[in-house]
Scaffold this motif. Structure first.
Motif: not given
Length: 346
Positions: A311-339
């Motif tokens: 649910e809280r990914l929504a503003p990140w997706k919108e920022a991506g559409k606007r070009g304000e975030v080109g790449t999200m660099l995730l701080g995570v070491h978990d297969t389930a989260v990467l998936e």
């Protein structure tokens, strides 16, 4: 919007999660990023990852500029670019005076000036238009200063290098963001709120304007670090991230020279930032961590059960559409989260 993830720097032993990296490569992740502080270096680990992958790009977040000359950094970048088939990304940072002067034993100097001159020299070397000469405030090629022999001569790289090797900088200060916008191909803020892009964007745009070459978000990558704490216990998820923000806001740098504290203030958390710093610097780390607001964590990280994170990914997706975030660099070491992120964003 592209996805990458952060490996961070090691403890006493270097452990690279190659299985996880290769899984991310299969999922379609664009990049993975190594780091250095005052233990393992970022280049050796990046080289190891490149040698054990075939498609994913590998960057350094960050190589500390005062630890290596601009020429050495360009040599490293050109070498890894050739050996990996163009998969290496240069990620640079000024580090901080405690590490630069205490560990590397060189003056901290002017970090923004260093960044601008460093990248300009790297570009000249990688372009190979001719022998490189540079007369800057911090770097001179050839160097004719005290202690030199006077025998230095301008040189042209023996190795062929691509001028298109991407160069990112780690920046959150207004001056650093302007510099990134002017001379770099991307920037990674240590964190950001996708709903408050202007805190970064105003200064990045000023850098674009200074570059004067039509530069824009269309050809510049804003790649924030985004910590993820996926846990059905929301409070436990919050608590797992408090030490991270408390360390940066409270313990990085001196009381009157903490870039992260200033950044938290610009994001609207000045009072909390001051309290966290006072507690942290007086040795009350647990109390400082307790003062990290849930609201700030929700703005700059993704916290809680799976459904809440989606649910809280929504503003990140919108920022991506606007070009304000080109790449999200995730701080995570978990297969389930990467998936999960691959499913939602790729």
């Amino acid at each position: 919007m592209k996805l990458g993830f952060l490996l961070g720097y090691s403890g006493k032993e270097i452990h690279l999660p190659l299985d996880l990296i290769q899984q991310a490569e299969t999922m379609g992740y664009d990049s993975v990023w190594t780091a250095e502080a005052y233990g393992n270096d970022a280049v050796t680990t990046a080289t190891w990852v490149l040698a054990n992958t075939s498609k994913i790009r590998v960057g350094t977040a960050i190589m500390q500029m005062p630890a290596r000359s601009p020429a050495m950094c360009a040599m490293t970048a050109m070498s890894l670019d050739q050996l990996s088939g163009g998969r290496f990304i240069v990620g640079l940072g000024a580090s901080g005076p405690q590490v630069v002067e205490g560990w590397h034993g060189v003056p901290y100097g002017k970090p923004v000036t260093r960044t601008r001159e460093y990248i300009q020299i790297m570009r000249k070397i990688m372009e190979r238009d001719g022998p490189v000469e540079f007369d800057g405030d911090m770097y001179q090629l050839p160097n004719k200063g005290p202690g030199t022999t006077g025998l230095g001569k301008p040189l042209k790289s023996i190795l062929s290098g691509s001028p298109d090797i991407p160069i990112y900088t780690a920046s959150i200060t207004p001056a650093g963001l302007r510099c990134a916008g002017e001379v770099a191909d991307g920037v990674f803020p240590v964190w950001m709120d996708p709903n408050k892009f202007d805190v970064l964007g105003e200064h990045i745009q000023q850098g674009f304007d200074k570059a004067g070459n039509g530069k824009s978000l269309d050809n510049f990558d804003v790649a924030p670090f985004v910590s993820v704490a996926m846990n059905d216990d929301l409070e436990a998820a919050y608590d797992s991230l408090r030490p991270w923000l408390a360390l940066y806001i409270g313990g990085m740098g001196a009381k009157n020279k903490n870039f992260y504290n200033d950044y938290a203030t610009r994001l609207g958390y000045g009072d909390e930032a001051q309290q966290i710093q006072e507690l942290y610097l007086s040795g009350k780390k647990a109390e400082a961590e307790a003062k990290v607001p849930n609201a700030l964590l929700d703005e700059v990280a993704l916290v809680g059960p799976k459904e809440r994170i989606v649910e809280r990914l929504a503003p990140w997706k919108e920022a991506g559409k606007r070009g304000e975030v080109g790449t999200m660099l995730l701080g995570v070491h978990d297969t389930a989260v990467l998936e999960l992120f691959a499913k939602e964003l790729l």
